[in-house]
Enzyme design. Structure first.
Site, PDB file in Angstrom:
ATOM      1  N   THR A  51       0.850  -1.197   0.000  1.00 11.91           N
ATOM      2  CA  THR A  51       0.000   0.000   0.000  1.00 11.91           C
ATOM      3  C   THR A  51       0.882   1.242   0.000  1.00 11.91           C
ATOM      4  O   THR A  51       1.752   1.390   0.851  1.00 11.91           O
ATOM      5  CB  THR A  51      -0.942  -0.031   1.229  1.00 11.91           C
ATOM      6  OG1 THR A  51      -1.902  -1.062   1.000  1.00 11.91           O
ATOM      7  CG2 THR A  51      -1.659   1.287   1.434  1.00 11.91           C
ATOM      8  N   GLN A  70      -4.243  -6.944  -6.668  1.00  7.78           N
ATOM      9  CA  GLN A  70      -4.817  -7.490  -5.437  1.00  7.78           C
ATOM     10  C   GLN A  70      -6.202  -6.882  -5.190  1.00  7.78           C
ATOM     11  O   GLN A  70      -6.353  -5.662  -5.071  1.00  7.78           O
ATOM     12  CB  GLN A  70      -3.907  -7.238  -4.228  1.00  7.78           C
ATOM     13  CG  GLN A  70      -4.294  -8.183  -3.082  1.00  7.78           C
ATOM     14  CD  GLN A  70      -3.606  -7.879  -1.777  1.00  7.78           C
ATOM     15  OE1 GLN A  70      -3.466  -6.711  -1.407  1.00  7.78           O
ATOM     16  NE2 GLN A  70      -3.187  -8.904  -1.060  1.00  7.78           N
ATOM     17  N   HIS A  76      -7.493 -10.725  -1.847  1.00 10.74           N
ATOM     18  CA  HIS A  76      -6.901 -10.383  -0.546  1.00 10.74           C
ATOM     19  C   HIS A  76      -7.765 -10.998   0.562  1.00 10.74           C
ATOM     20  O   HIS A  76      -8.797 -10.449   0.935  1.00 10.74           O
ATOM     21  CB  HIS A  76      -6.830  -8.868  -0.394  1.00 10.74           C
ATOM     22  CG  HIS A  76      -5.960  -8.383   0.754  1.00 10.74           C
ATOM     23  ND1 HIS A  76      -5.544  -9.211   1.775  1.00 10.74           N
ATOM     24  CD2 HIS A  76      -5.428  -7.161   1.012  1.00 10.74           C
ATOM     25  CE1 HIS A  76      -4.804  -8.501   2.623  1.00 10.74           C
ATOM     26  NE2 HIS A  76      -4.718  -7.260   2.181  1.00 10.74           N
ATOM     27  N   ASN A  86      -4.871 -10.348   6.581  1.00 16.75           N
ATOM     28  CA  ASN A  86      -4.643  -9.107   7.335  1.00 16.75           C
ATOM     29  C   ASN A  86      -5.858  -8.435   7.965  1.00 16.75           C
ATOM     30  O   ASN A  86      -5.885  -7.223   8.153  1.00 16.75           O
ATOM     31  CB  ASN A  86      -3.877  -8.100   6.456  1.00 16.75           C
ATOM     32  CG  ASN A  86      -2.504  -8.642   6.086  1.00 16.75           C
ATOM     33  OD1 ASN A  86      -2.026  -9.610   6.698  1.00 16.75           O
ATOM     34  ND2 ASN A  86      -1.857  -8.049   5.100  1.00 16.75           N
ATOM     35  N   TYR A 123      -8.970  -8.013   6.913  1.00 17.51           N
ATOM     36  CA  TYR A 123      -9.965  -7.321   6.097  1.00 17.51           C
ATOM     37  C   TYR A 123     -11.207  -8.210   5.933  1.00 17.51           C
ATOM     38  O   TYR A 123     -11.346  -9.209   6.628  1.00 17.51           O
ATOM     39  CB  TYR A 123      -9.328  -6.868   4.782  1.00 17.51           C
ATOM     40  CG  TYR A 123      -8.213  -5.876   5.045  1.00 17.51           C
ATOM     41  CD1 TYR A 123      -8.488  -4.615   5.568  1.00 17.51           C
ATOM     42  CD2 TYR A 123      -6.870  -6.217   4.852  1.00 17.51           C
ATOM     43  CE1 TYR A 123      -7.466  -3.708   5.861  1.00 17.51           C
ATOM     44  CE2 TYR A 123      -5.839  -5.316   5.141  1.00 17.51           C
ATOM     45  CZ  TYR A 123      -6.147  -4.064   5.648  1.00 17.51           C
ATOM     46  OH  TYR A 123      -5.146  -3.181   5.962  1.00 17.51           O
ATOM     47  N   ARG A 172      -4.375 -14.599  -1.107  1.00 16.88           N
ATOM     48  CA  ARG A 172      -3.463 -14.372   0.014  1.00 16.88           C
ATOM     49  C   ARG A 172      -4.191 -14.574   1.328  1.00 16.88           C
ATOM     50  O   ARG A 172      -5.292 -14.053   1.529  1.00 16.88           O
ATOM     51  CB  ARG A 172      -2.896 -12.954  -0.024  1.00 16.88           C
ATOM     52  CG  ARG A 172      -1.675 -12.791   0.893  1.00 16.88           C
ATOM     53  CD  ARG A 172      -1.116 -11.380   0.856  1.00 16.88           C
ATOM     54  NE  ARG A 172       0.308 -11.356   1.153  1.00 16.88           N
ATOM     55  CZ  ARG A 172       0.947 -10.327   1.699  1.00 16.88           C
ATOM     56  NH1 ARG A 172       0.307  -9.210   1.976  1.00 16.88           N
ATOM     57  NH2 ARG A 172       2.234 -10.379   1.938  1.00 16.88           N
ATOM     58  N   ASN A 177      -4.625  -5.973  12.243  1.00 10.67           N
ATOM     59  CA  ASN A 177      -5.906  -5.252  12.330  1.00 10.67           C
ATOM     60  C   ASN A 177      -6.860  -5.840  13.361  1.00 10.67           C
ATOM     61  O   ASN A 177      -8.083  -5.868  13.165  1.00 10.67           O
ATOM     62  CB  ASN A 177      -6.559  -5.181  10.942  1.00 10.67           C
ATOM     63  CG  ASN A 177      -5.902  -4.133  10.067  1.00 10.67           C
ATOM     64  OD1 ASN A 177      -5.727  -2.990  10.482  1.00 10.67           O
ATOM     65  ND2 ASN A 177      -5.503  -4.516   8.877  1.00 10.67           N
ATOM     66  N   GLY A 229       8.365  -7.687   0.271  1.00 12.73           N
ATOM     67  CA  GLY A 229       7.591  -6.458   0.300  1.00 12.73           C
ATOM     68  C   GLY A 229       8.483  -5.245   0.395  1.00 12.73           C
ATOM     69  O   GLY A 229       8.950  -4.712  -0.615  1.00 12.73           O
ATOM     70  N   ARG A 230       8.769  -4.845   1.634  1.00 15.51           N
ATOM     71  CA  ARG A 230       9.537  -3.613   1.830  1.00 15.51           C
ATOM     72  C   ARG A 230      10.855  -3.558   1.050  1.00 15.51           C
ATOM     73  O   ARG A 230      11.212  -2.487   0.561  1.00 15.51           O
ATOM     74  CB  ARG A 230       9.731  -3.351   3.325  1.00 15.51           C
ATOM     75  CG  ARG A 230       8.450  -2.797   3.954  1.00 15.51           C
ATOM     76  CD  ARG A 230       8.448  -2.865   5.463  1.00 15.51           C
ATOM     77  NE  ARG A 230       8.288  -4.243   5.914  1.00 15.51           N
ATOM     78  CZ  ARG A 230       8.317  -4.619   7.175  1.00 15.51           C
ATOM     79  NH1 ARG A 230       8.523  -3.728   8.123  1.00 15.51           N
ATOM     80  NH2 ARG A 230       8.135  -5.884   7.487  1.00 15.51           N
TER      81      ARG A 230
HETATM   82  C1  8OZ Z   1      -0.345  -1.153   5.205  1.00 16.59           C
HETATM   83  C2  8OZ Z   1      -1.105  -0.002   5.271  1.00 16.59           C
HETATM   84  C3  8OZ Z   1      -2.392  -0.022   4.800  1.00 16.59           C
HETATM   85  C4  8OZ Z   1      -2.925  -1.172   4.269  1.00 16.59           C
HETATM   86  C5  8OZ Z   1      -2.487  -4.899   4.256  1.00 16.59           C
HETATM   87  C6  8OZ Z   1      -3.471  -3.542   2.542  1.00 16.59           C
HETATM   88  O1  8OZ Z   1      -1.984  -4.975   5.379  1.00 16.59           O
HETATM   89  C7  8OZ Z   1      -2.732  -3.576   3.637  1.00 16.59           C
HETATM   90  C8  8OZ Z   1      -2.171  -2.344   4.212  1.00 16.59           C
HETATM   91  C9  8OZ Z   1      -0.873  -2.311   4.686  1.00 16.59           C
HETATM   92  O2  8OZ Z   1      -2.811  -5.923   3.645  1.00 16.59           O
END
Ligand code: 8OZ
Length: 366
Positions: A27, A101, A177, A180, A182, A229, A237, A319-320
């Site tokens: 993101t 994604q 996705h 994480n 969501y 994923r 979260n 990633g990073r």
């Molecule tokens: C970092 C900041 C905002 C969203 C995820 C889409 O953790 C994200 C995300 C990561 O999957």
């Protein structure tokens, strides 16, 4: 050790990867403010990283209600499809492969980011212990309202339509996705899903939404272009489940029937430790999946080479490291030093910290 299998081609469904170094979804919050359209800078950013075996784009909302952070891109409007077309063309011109994604944040949102300032939607009206970025700083996520049973098919269809949009935009495929914390993850876990209808309670019921989304997307564009994923052991979260091992054993066994292009898993805590709770083993979950497996989370060059060499993973997503190293594959091959990204420009802004990281060749003294 450039002969390592990590640097050899692979085929995941219809996706042909030149190597097994995958760019993980990141993101970056740089879409156009008015309409969530990815702009020319995004095309440049992804094209710079096209030597990845596969690019997985930043998470992109499938519908306005699926948005949870300022300036993330969408994949539901004609203008967004046009914006993404320029991205896929730029990546393909560099010989890369790219999937988008598909994202619905569920309760990880704020009324300020929702159409008409409404409450975000979720399986149940339970607030997440999490924060989001509204464009004016970090704020506690809003308490969601529970989805009505009749609303669920429309959201499943929005995933399928977003997948069709992705193909129209020139993507090689999509990644659903499911990780994480969501929306899909919220349905899976008993901490966030207290429903008493067909979508809550038993493992079968809590996995129903995931399976319906996978069914709809694979029917729309083909299982051979659809990845998924998951982050089974991540507390990202504010997500939690009373028995994540049993939950994901059921989920992954059920996924095998779809013949997905790949399963991509965050091993351990998202952006955190690879450790998992006592009595849980990512390896046991990974072993249940019968298709290609992309491993992710905190891999070093050595770990990635080893994981692919001994078959624990078919590819490794970074990633990073891809933020500050557009030519990450070449650097890993050469065992060269990696540049460090500037955290201040991870989320939001313009070219700085986005498209201005040099390759090794550009860094080398003349
Ligand atoms: C970092 C900041 C905002 C969203 C995820 C889409 O953790 C994200 C995300 C990561 O999957």
């Amino acid at each position: 050790m450039t002969a390592a299998k990590l640097f050899t081609p692979a085929r995941f469904g219809a996706l042909e990867l030149a190597n097994r170094v995958v760019m993980a979804p990141l993101t970056r919050n740089r879409a156009r403010k008015e309409d969530d359209v990815p702009g020319p800078l995004a095309a440049r950013y992804y094209a710079q990283r096209a030597s990845a075996g596969l690019i997985i784009t930043e998470a992109s909302q499938i519908m306005p209600e699926g948005k949870g952070y300022a300036w993330t891109p969408g994949i539901y409007s004609p203008a967004q499809i046009e914006g993404w077309k320029k991205v896929t063309e730029a990546v393909h011109a560099e010989g890369g492969r790219i999937v988008i994604q598909l994202w619905h944040v569920g309760r990880i949102s704020h009324t300020l980011l929702q159409p008409n300032g409404q409450a975000p939607v979720a399986p149940s009206a339970i607030a997440a212990e999490s924060r989001t970025f509204t464009g004016e700083g970090f704020t506690a996520t809003s308490t969601p309202r529970a989805l009505e049973l009749e609303e669920i098919p429309g959201i499943v269809e929005a995933y399928a339509q977003a997948a069709r949009n992705a193909i129209e935009a020139g993507f090689d495929g999509v990644e659903i996705h499911g990780a994480n914390g969501y929306l899909i993850d919220q349905f899976l876990r008993d901490g966030s899903n207290h429903r008493t209808d067909a979508y809550g309670g038993s493992l079968e019921n809590r996995c129903r939404f995931l399976f319906e989304v996978v069914e709809a997307v694979t029917a729309a564009i083909g299982a051979d272009r659809t990845g998924l994923r998951l982050s089974p052991m991540s507390p990202a979260n504010g997500i939690h489940d009373s028995d994540a091992m049993a939950l994901f054993t059921h989920a992954i066994k059920g996924l095998n029937r779809f013949g997905l292009a790949y399963l991509h898993m965050v091993e351990g805590a998202t952006q955190g430790s690879r450790e998992t709770p006592n009595g849980t083993e990512m390896a046991d979950l990974r072993a249940l999946f019968e298709g290609p497996y992309i491993a992710n989370n905190g891999y070093t060059r050595e770990m990635a080479i080893e994981a692919v060499e001994d078959g624990r993973a078919d590819a490794v997503a970074f990633g990073r490291p891809f933020i500050a190293n557009p030519d990450l594959v070449a650097r890993l091959k050469a065992d060269a030093a990696l540049a460090e990204g500037d955290r201040a420009t991870y989320y939001g802004g313009a070219a700085e910290g986005y498209t201005d990281y040099p390759t090794m060749a550009e860094t080398a003294p003349a």
